[in-house]
Write an enzyme that holds these catalytic residues in place. Structure first.
Site, PDB file in Angstrom:
ATOM      1  N   LYS A 120       0.796 111.620 -16.885  1.00  0.00           N
ATOM      2  CA  LYS A 120      -0.495 110.939 -16.660  1.00  0.00           C
ATOM      3  C   LYS A 120      -1.516 111.467 -17.681  1.00  0.00           C
ATOM      4  CE  LYS A 120       0.652 110.584 -11.802  1.00  0.00           C
ATOM      5  NZ  LYS A 120       0.331 109.803 -10.638  1.00  0.00           N
ATOM      6  N   SER A 166       5.702 111.215  -5.192  1.00  0.00           N
ATOM      7  CA  SER A 166       5.765 112.551  -4.597  1.00  0.00           C
ATOM      8  C   SER A 166       7.178 113.106  -4.523  1.00  0.00           C
ATOM      9  CB  SER A 166       5.087 112.563  -3.221  1.00  0.00           C
ATOM     10  OG  SER A 166       3.713 112.208  -3.352  1.00  0.00           O
ATOM     11  N   GLU A 170      -1.266 102.757 -11.251  1.00  0.00           N
ATOM     12  CA  GLU A 170      -2.622 103.163 -11.653  1.00  0.00           C
ATOM     13  C   GLU A 170      -3.185 102.203 -12.698  1.00  0.00           C
ATOM     14  OE1 GLU A 170      -1.622 107.237 -12.557  1.00  0.00           O
ATOM     15  OE2 GLU A 170      -1.283 107.615 -10.432  1.00  0.00           O
ATOM     16  N   GLU A 176       8.016 102.522  -6.991  1.00  0.00           N
ATOM     17  CA  GLU A 176       7.003 103.522  -6.680  1.00  0.00           C
ATOM     18  C   GLU A 176       6.063 102.970  -5.618  1.00  0.00           C
ATOM     19  OE1 GLU A 176       6.621 106.575 -10.024  1.00  0.00           O
ATOM     20  OE2 GLU A 176       5.085 105.070 -10.354  1.00  0.00           O
ATOM     21  N   GLY A 199       1.209 110.555  -5.715  1.00  0.00           N
ATOM     22  CA  GLY A 199       0.185 111.602  -5.764  1.00  0.00           C
ATOM     23  C   GLY A 199      -0.393 111.950  -4.404  1.00  0.00           C
ATOM     24  N   HIS A 202       2.536 100.699 -14.342  1.00  0.00           N
ATOM     25  CA  HIS A 202       2.298 101.768 -13.363  1.00  0.00           C
ATOM     26  C   HIS A 202       1.188 101.314 -12.419  1.00  0.00           C
ATOM     27  CE1 HIS A 202       1.216 105.614 -11.599  1.00  0.00           C
ATOM     28  NE2 HIS A 202       2.395 106.055 -11.995  1.00  0.00           N
ATOM     29  N   ASN A 246       6.098 111.842 -15.757  1.00  0.00           N
ATOM     30  CA  ASN A 246       4.898 111.089 -16.141  1.00  0.00           C
ATOM     31  C   ASN A 246       3.738 112.073 -16.084  1.00  0.00           C
ATOM     32  OD1 ASN A 246       2.733 109.402 -16.472  1.00  0.00           O
ATOM     33  ND2 ASN A 246       2.908 108.415 -14.459  1.00  0.00           N
TER      34      ASN A 246
HETATM   35  C1  PEP Z   1       3.856 108.713 -10.865  1.00  0.00           C
HETATM   36  O1  PEP Z   1       2.778 108.951 -11.402  1.00  0.00           O
HETATM   37  O2  PEP Z   1       4.584 107.836 -11.338  1.00  0.00           O
HETATM   38  C2  PEP Z   1       4.242 109.486  -9.685  1.00  0.00           C
HETATM   39  C3  PEP Z   1       5.333 109.194  -9.059  1.00  0.00           C
HETATM   40  O3  PEP Z   1       3.372 110.493  -9.325  1.00  0.00           O
HETATM   41  P1  PEP Z   1       3.654 111.652  -8.211  1.00  0.00           P
HETATM   42  O4  PEP Z   1       5.043 112.154  -8.453  1.00  0.00           O
HETATM   43  O5  PEP Z   1       2.610 112.667  -8.491  1.00  0.00           O
HETATM   44  O6  PEP Z   1       3.515 111.000  -6.881  1.00  0.00           O
END
Ligand code: PEP
Length: 252
Positions: free
Chosen positions: A10, A213, A100, A169, A175, A98, A8
């Site tokens: 982003k 992460s 976000e 998630e 992040g 997501h 992803n």
């Molecule tokens: C994500 O944006 O779906 C995600 C898991 O980000 P990160 O791996 O940076 O935590």
């Protein structure tokens, strides 16, 4: 079943940076991997990535994904991108719900379910994100929250539900550099699998990804859990060596 590793990106990238990243990925993907790999890119770059895929043979099996899709088919929805448009540009996946988008755009469970429905209606596999905040985890509400989020998608999509991908998630892990332990992740994945089993006899073919992460160092132990069928990777998907290490861990 082969694991799925989906990047992803982003809201990151540029024509030059995308080309450099995908050229580096192509060098590492030269040998056929026993994992499915996708990159979910900002919508304006779908055409560029499709063109690079056509130019670089090692990227032939790389799947293309979007990061969102409209809940509407077409019409007066300024700024939205429809599933049909994504399909036109070769998208095979679209992330929906997501955290976000839930957090910054106020997306509700019902809206996320409608987005998944639009994707499915156009032959795009929705990657449905669910996950609890830190406050919800500390209040012991993790299972309740993820089940509520997935239930909305199951309710709206009926028998098509075996066609989705789910991504667990935990919001507190995205992040932040904080990863759920393999046991914490597996516990939630097992709950989601059981919920899918109650909805469809084909629940075992639904991939449930972990995201939050995930990186080159922790991927192998997370991916070794019985109900973790892959990863949704944010930050680490922007660095070719890290993303390739995660793909290698998934292909074992
Ligand atoms: C994500 O944006 O779906 C995600 C898991 O980000 P990160 O791996 O940076 O935590």
């Amino acid at each position: 079943m082969n694991k799925l590793i989906a990047g992803n990106w982003k809201m990151n990238g540029s024509l030059a940076a995308n080309e450099a990243l995908l050229t580096a990925l192509a060098a590492g993907l030269a040998a056929p991997a026993r994992a499915e790999v996708a990159v979910c890119v900002p919508a304006p770059y779908l055409a560029q990535v499709a063109a690079l895929k056509a130019r670089l043979p090692a990227l032939a099996t790389l799947e293309l994904g979007a990061q969102d899709v409209s809940s509407q088919a077409s019409g007066a929805y300024t700024g939205e991108v429809s599933a049909a448009m994504l399909k036109d540009f070769g998208a095979r996946f679209a992330i929906v719900g997501h955290s976000e988008r839930r957090q910054y755009h106020g997306e509700s469970d019902a809206l996320v379910a409608d987005k998944a429905k639009q994707a499915l209606a156009h032959g795009i596999t929705p990657i449905v994100c669910v996950g609890e905040t830190l406050a919800e985890r500390e209040a012991g509400q993790t299972v309740e929250v993820v089940k509520r989020q997935l239930a909305a998608v199951i309710h709206a999509n009926g028998h098509c539900i075996s066609e989705i991908v789910v991504a667990y998630e935990p919001v507190w892990a995205i992040g932040t550099g904080k990863t759920a332990t393999p046991e914490q992740a597996q516990e939630v994945h097992a709950v989601l699998r059981a919920q899918l089993k109650a909805a469809t006899p084909q629940a075992d073919r639904v991939k449930i990804l972990y995201g939050g992460s995930m990186n080159a160092g922790n991927a192998a132990t997370l991916l070794a859990q019985p109900d973790i069928d892959g990863g949704l990777i944010g930050g680490a998907s922007l660095k070719a060596p890290d993303f390739l290490s995660i793909i290698a861990a998934a292909a074992r």
